[in-house]
Scaffold this motif. Structure first.
Motif, PDB file in Angstrom:
ATOM      1  N   ASN A 139     -72.970  11.353  70.022  1.00 42.69           N
ATOM      2  CA  ASN A 139     -73.990  10.792  70.913  1.00 42.69           C
ATOM      3  C   ASN A 139     -73.378   9.785  71.874  1.00 42.69           C
ATOM      4  OD1 ASN A 139     -76.106  12.267  69.824  1.00 42.69           O
ATOM      5  ND2 ASN A 139     -76.749  10.659  68.413  1.00 42.69           N
ATOM      6  N   ASP A 140     -73.731   9.899  73.155  1.00 44.22           N
ATOM      7  CA  ASP A 140     -73.272   8.976  74.183  1.00 44.22           C
ATOM      8  C   ASP A 140     -74.317   7.861  74.308  1.00 44.22           C
ATOM      9  OD1 ASP A 140     -72.076   7.727  76.291  1.00 44.22           O
ATOM     10  OD2 ASP A 140     -72.607   9.236  77.786  1.00 44.22           O
ATOM     11  N   VAL A 141     -74.014   6.700  73.776  1.00 48.12           N
ATOM     12  CA  VAL A 141     -75.003   5.624  73.696  1.00 48.12           C
ATOM     13  C   VAL A 141     -74.515   4.395  74.455  1.00 48.12           C
ATOM     14  CG1 VAL A 141     -75.937   6.433  71.506  1.00 48.12           C
ATOM     15  CG2 VAL A 141     -74.046   4.809  71.493  1.00 48.12           C
ATOM     16  N   ASP A 142     -75.475   3.523  74.794  1.00 48.25           N
ATOM     17  CA  ASP A 142     -75.126   2.284  75.502  1.00 48.25           C
ATOM     18  C   ASP A 142     -74.418   1.298  74.588  1.00 48.25           C
ATOM     19  OD1 ASP A 142     -76.337   3.010  77.990  1.00 48.25           O
ATOM     20  OD2 ASP A 142     -78.294   2.627  77.091  1.00 48.25           O
ATOM     21  N   ILE A 143     -74.895   1.201  73.340  1.00 54.44           N
ATOM     22  CA  ILE A 143     -74.296   0.261  72.393  1.00 54.44           C
ATOM     23  C   ILE A 143     -73.157   0.965  71.658  1.00 54.44           C
ATOM     24  CG2 ILE A 143     -74.735  -1.226  70.399  1.00 54.44           C
ATOM     25  CD1 ILE A 143     -77.459  -1.759  71.376  1.00 54.44           C
ATOM     26  N   SER A 156     -65.395  16.663  76.415  1.00 50.16           N
ATOM     27  CA  SER A 156     -66.247  16.873  77.581  1.00 50.16           C
ATOM     28  C   SER A 156     -67.493  15.992  77.438  1.00 50.16           C
ATOM     29  CB  SER A 156     -66.653  18.341  77.708  1.00 50.16           C
ATOM     30  OG  SER A 156     -67.415  18.764  76.590  1.00 50.16           O
ATOM     31  N   ARG A 157     -67.962  15.462  78.559  1.00 49.81           N
ATOM     32  CA  ARG A 157     -69.127  14.575  78.544  1.00 49.81           C
ATOM     33  C   ARG A 157     -70.274  15.197  79.340  1.00 49.81           C
ATOM     34  NH1 ARG A 157     -69.612   8.483  81.192  1.00 49.81           N
ATOM     35  NH2 ARG A 157     -71.600   7.906  80.220  1.00 49.81           N
ATOM     36  N   ASN A 158     -71.433  15.289  78.704  1.00 48.39           N
ATOM     37  CA  ASN A 158     -72.635  15.792  79.367  1.00 48.39           C
ATOM     38  C   ASN A 158     -73.597  14.616  79.509  1.00 48.39           C
ATOM     39  OD1 ASN A 158     -75.250  16.936  79.896  1.00 48.39           O
ATOM     40  ND2 ASN A 158     -74.471  18.919  79.199  1.00 48.39           N
ATOM     41  N   THR A 166     -76.424  14.424  81.092  1.00 48.55           N
ATOM     42  CA  THR A 166     -77.829  14.807  80.962  1.00 48.55           C
ATOM     43  C   THR A 166     -78.254  14.834  79.502  1.00 48.55           C
ATOM     44  OG1 THR A 166     -77.705  16.128  82.982  1.00 48.55           O
ATOM     45  CG2 THR A 166     -79.557  16.564  81.502  1.00 48.55           C
ATOM     46  N   LYS A 167     -77.418  15.470  78.661  1.00 44.09           N
ATOM     47  CA  LYS A 167     -77.723  15.554  77.231  1.00 44.09           C
ATOM     48  C   LYS A 167     -77.238  14.334  76.460  1.00 44.09           C
ATOM     49  CE  LYS A 167     -77.804  20.612  76.980  1.00 44.09           C
ATOM     50  NZ  LYS A 167     -77.265  21.812  76.309  1.00 44.09           N
ATOM     51  N   GLN A 168     -76.561  13.426  77.158  1.00 42.03           N
ATOM     52  CA  GLN A 168     -76.074  12.172  76.569  1.00 42.03           C
ATOM     53  C   GLN A 168     -75.214  12.428  75.324  1.00 42.03           C
ATOM     54  OE1 GLN A 168     -80.309  10.240  77.105  1.00 42.03           O
ATOM     55  NE2 GLN A 168     -78.825   8.637  76.655  1.00 42.03           N
ATOM     56  N   ARG A 169     -74.148  13.185  75.545  1.00 43.18           N
ATOM     57  CA  ARG A 169     -73.293  13.498  74.413  1.00 43.18           C
ATOM     58  C   ARG A 169     -71.885  13.834  74.867  1.00 43.18           C
ATOM     59  NH1 ARG A 169     -75.368  19.611  72.688  1.00 43.18           N
ATOM     60  NH2 ARG A 169     -74.192  20.744  74.290  1.00 43.18           N
ATOM     61  N   TYR A 170     -70.947  13.679  73.944  1.00 44.03           N
ATOM     62  CA  TYR A 170     -69.587  14.178  74.092  1.00 44.03           C
ATOM     63  C   TYR A 170     -69.447  15.403  73.193  1.00 44.03           C
ATOM     64  CZ  TYR A 170     -68.646   9.592  76.148  1.00 44.03           C
ATOM     65  OH  TYR A 170     -68.673   8.474  76.945  1.00 44.03           O
ATOM     66  N   ARG A 171     -68.614  16.343  73.612  1.00 42.27           N
ATOM     67  CA  ARG A 171     -68.526  17.610  72.876  1.00 42.27           C
ATOM     68  C   ARG A 171     -67.086  18.123  72.890  1.00 42.27           C
ATOM     69  NH1 ARG A 171     -69.605  23.061  74.834  1.00 42.27           N
ATOM     70  NH2 ARG A 171     -70.317  24.440  73.156  1.00 42.27           N
ATOM     71  N   LYS A 172     -66.684  18.702  71.749  1.00 42.98           N
ATOM     72  CA  LYS A 172     -65.362  19.309  71.664  1.00 42.98           C
ATOM     73  C   LYS A 172     -65.416  20.474  70.679  1.00 42.98           C
ATOM     74  CE  LYS A 172     -60.495  17.841  71.456  1.00 42.98           C
ATOM     75  NZ  LYS A 172     -60.216  18.061  72.878  1.00 42.98           N
ATOM     76  N   LYS A 173     -64.710  21.552  71.014  1.00 42.70           N
ATOM     77  CA  LYS A 173     -64.687  22.752  70.167  1.00 42.70           C
ATOM     78  C   LYS A 173     -63.291  22.938  69.573  1.00 42.70           C
ATOM     79  CE  LYS A 173     -66.030  25.524  73.471  1.00 42.70           C
ATOM     80  NZ  LYS A 173     -66.485  26.728  74.203  1.00 42.70           N
ATOM     81  N   VAL A 174     -63.250  23.348  68.304  1.00 47.35           N
ATOM     82  CA  VAL A 174     -61.985  23.687  67.655  1.00 47.35           C
ATOM     83  C   VAL A 174     -62.128  25.041  66.977  1.00 47.35           C
ATOM     84  CG1 VAL A 174     -61.279  21.294  67.312  1.00 47.35           C
ATOM     85  CG2 VAL A 174     -62.622  22.438  65.559  1.00 47.35           C
ATOM     86  N   ASN A 175     -60.999  25.710  66.791  1.00 45.49           N
ATOM     87  CA  ASN A 175     -61.031  27.068  66.239  1.00 45.49           C
ATOM     88  C   ASN A 175     -60.305  27.216  64.916  1.00 45.49           C
ATOM     89  OD1 ASN A 175     -60.872  27.428  69.503  1.00 45.49           O
ATOM     90  ND2 ASN A 175     -62.220  28.960  68.575  1.00 45.49           N
ATOM     91  N   SER A 176     -59.512  26.223  64.541  1.00 42.63           N
ATOM     92  CA  SER A 176     -58.686  26.388  63.352  1.00 42.63           C
ATOM     93  C   SER A 176     -58.773  25.164  62.453  1.00 42.63           C
ATOM     94  CB  SER A 176     -57.223  26.622  63.750  1.00 42.63           C
ATOM     95  OG  SER A 176     -56.679  25.452  64.343  1.00 42.63           O
TER      96      SER A 176
END
Length: 359
Positions: free
Chosen positions: A113-117, A132-134, A136-146
Motif C-alpha cells: 500500500n502506498d500511504v502518506d504515513i 512499479s507504482r500505481n 491511482t490504485k495507491q500501491r506498489y507492485r512487483k512480480k516474481v516467477n521463481s
C-alpha cells in the motif's frame, strides 16, 4: 466464526481520530451507549458540529465499529480492537512495510500500500528496487516467477527495514493526530488534516456460518452496502428468507444487528454493512486459496514479521502460520521462531501447495 485479515488502505482525518478516541474512552470507562446525549457531549468537547459527529457515528455502523445491541447503539468488539490499534500503533505504522502476496498461476504478485504515513526512505527504496507504482490504485507492485526471485525480493525488503534510522525522522510515536498533520493534507472545508495509512485490519463475523443461507440471499439482493450504491431490503423480505430456511426471524435480526452484518436504513428497511460487504467480497474472490497478508515492521531496531490469518485457509496453511508465532489482536500473529523471516514466508507460500513457474 469467520475471519480474514487484510492490509487495509485507510483514509483517516484528525477530526475522526478525536471522535473515535472520545467514544473509545467513554465506552471503555463507563460502558455508555452512543445516544443523542453522548453525541452532543462529544460535539461540545471536540468543538465539532453536531451533524458532523452524527455522520461519523453513522459511519461507525457502516464499518461495524458500532452495532445495535438490545435496541441500543454500542461500540462493538471490533470497534474497541480497531480503535485501540489505530491509536496505539503509530510508530509501527511509519516504520513498516505492509505486504499482500497473491499466488497466481503465472507469477507471484507482491503488493504494498502506498500511504502518506510511511517514511520517505521506504518509498524511495521501493522505487530504487524497481517496484512499479500505481498512483491511482495507491500501491506498489512487483512480480516474481521463481523461488530464488522470491527470496531475493523478501531479503531486499528486510534490508530496507534494517537500514531505517528512526532519528532521521520528525515523527511522534505517541500521537496519530500529530503525524497526520505532519505528513497528510489540509482539508480547508473542515479545518483539519487527512492522510492515508495502512491498517492491520480484520473482517470477522460470529454469525456468518450459523446463518449462511440467509446471508447469501441478502448478499445477492443487496449486492453491496447502500453507501456504495447497493440495495435495501424490507424486513418482510428478510422474514420470508428466514422462514424458507427454518430460522427464527427475530433471533436472526437481533444476532445480525449485534454482529455488525446488517443495519437499519429508514423505517423497516435494512442494508448489509460495509463490513459485511468486505466479507462477502473476500469469500467470493476465494482469497483463502491464494492471498497472504504480511507486515514487515521495525521493532527495537530489528525487523519482525506479522502474519494475518484466514479461517477459510487450509489446515496446513493455518498450521504453518501459527507455528512458532504468538497471537496478536485482530487475528494477526507475530513470528518469533528461530528461522529467518524469508524462510518463514517461503514456508507459508509452499503450504498452499504452490509451485513456482521457474524461469
Amino acid at each position: 466464526m469467520y475471519y480474514i485479515c487484510h492490509n487495509v488502505l485507510h483514509n483517516i482525518n484528525t477530526t475522526r481520530v478525536a471522535i473515535y478516541k472520545d467514544i473509545y474512552d467513554m465506552c471503555k470507562n463507563n460502558n455508555n451507549n452512543i445516544n443523542a446525549e453522548t453525541i452532543k457531549s462529544i460535539s461540545e468537547r471536540n468543538k465539532t458540529s453536531l451533524n458532523y459527529v452524527k455522520d461519523e457515528v453513522e459511519g461507525m455502523l457502516y464499518s461495524a465499529y458500532s452495532v445495535i445491541s438490545g435496541g441500543d447503539c454500542k461500540l462493538s468488539d471490533k470497534g474497541f480492537t480497531d480503535i485501540n490499534i489505530l491509536l496505539n500503533e503509530n510508530e509501527e505504522q511509519f516504520f513498516e512495510i505492509p505486504i499482500t502476496i497473491n499466488l497466481l498461476n503465472e507469477y507471484v504478485e507482491f503488493i504494498i500500500n502506498d500511504v502518506d504515513i510511511m517514511s520517505d526512505y521506504i518509498r524511495l527504496s521501493l522505487i530504487n528496487n524497481s517496484w512499479s507504482r500505481n498512483k491511482t490504485k495507491q500501491r506498489y507492485r512487483k512480480k516474481v516467477n521463481s523461488e530464488f526471485q522470491t527470496i531475493e525480493l523478501i531479503n531486499r525488503l528486510i534490508a530496507i527495514i534494517e537500514n531505517i534510522n528512526i532519528n532521521d525522522y520528525d515523527f511522534n510515536p505517541d500521537s496519530l493526530v500529530d503525524n497526520i498533520i505532519k505528513y497528510g493534507n489540509y482539508r480547508k472545508l473542515y479545518n483539519d488534516y487527512k492522510a492515508w495509512i495502512n491498517f492491520r485490519g480484520c473482517y470477522f463475523s460470529i454469525t456468518l456460518e450459523k446463518y449462511l443461507p440467509v446471508y447469501q440471499e441478502l448478499f445477492n439482493e443487496c449486492v453491496k452496502s447502500v453507501e456504495w450504491g447497493g440495495n435495501t431490503v424490507h424486513r418482510n423480505y428478510i422474514k420470508k428468507i428466514c422462514m424458507n430456511f427454518g430460522y427464527d426471524f427475530d433471533k436472526f435480526l437481533t444476532d445480525a444487528l449485534s454482529d455488525g452484518m446488517i443495519r437499519e436504513i429508514g423505517d423497516k428497511n435494512y442494508s448489509i454493512t460495509g463490513h459485511a460487504n468486505s466479507i462477502k467480497e473476500s469469500i467470493a474472490n476465494k482469497y483463502s486459496n491464494y492471498r497472504i497478508s504480511l507486515i514487515l515492521r521495525l521493532f527495537c531496531g530489528k525487523p519482525i514479521l506479522l502474519i494475518g490469518q484466514n479461517s477459510f485457509y487450509d489446515k496446513l496453511v493455518s498450521k504453518e502460520i501459527v507455528k512458532d508465532s504468538k497471537p496478536l489482536s485482530n487475528y494477526w500473529v507475530e513470528y518469533i521462531g528461530n528461522s529467518l523471516i524469508e524462510e518463514k514466508i517461503l514456508s507459508i507460500i509452499k503450504s498452499f501447495g504452490y509451485r513456482f513457474k521457474e524461469v
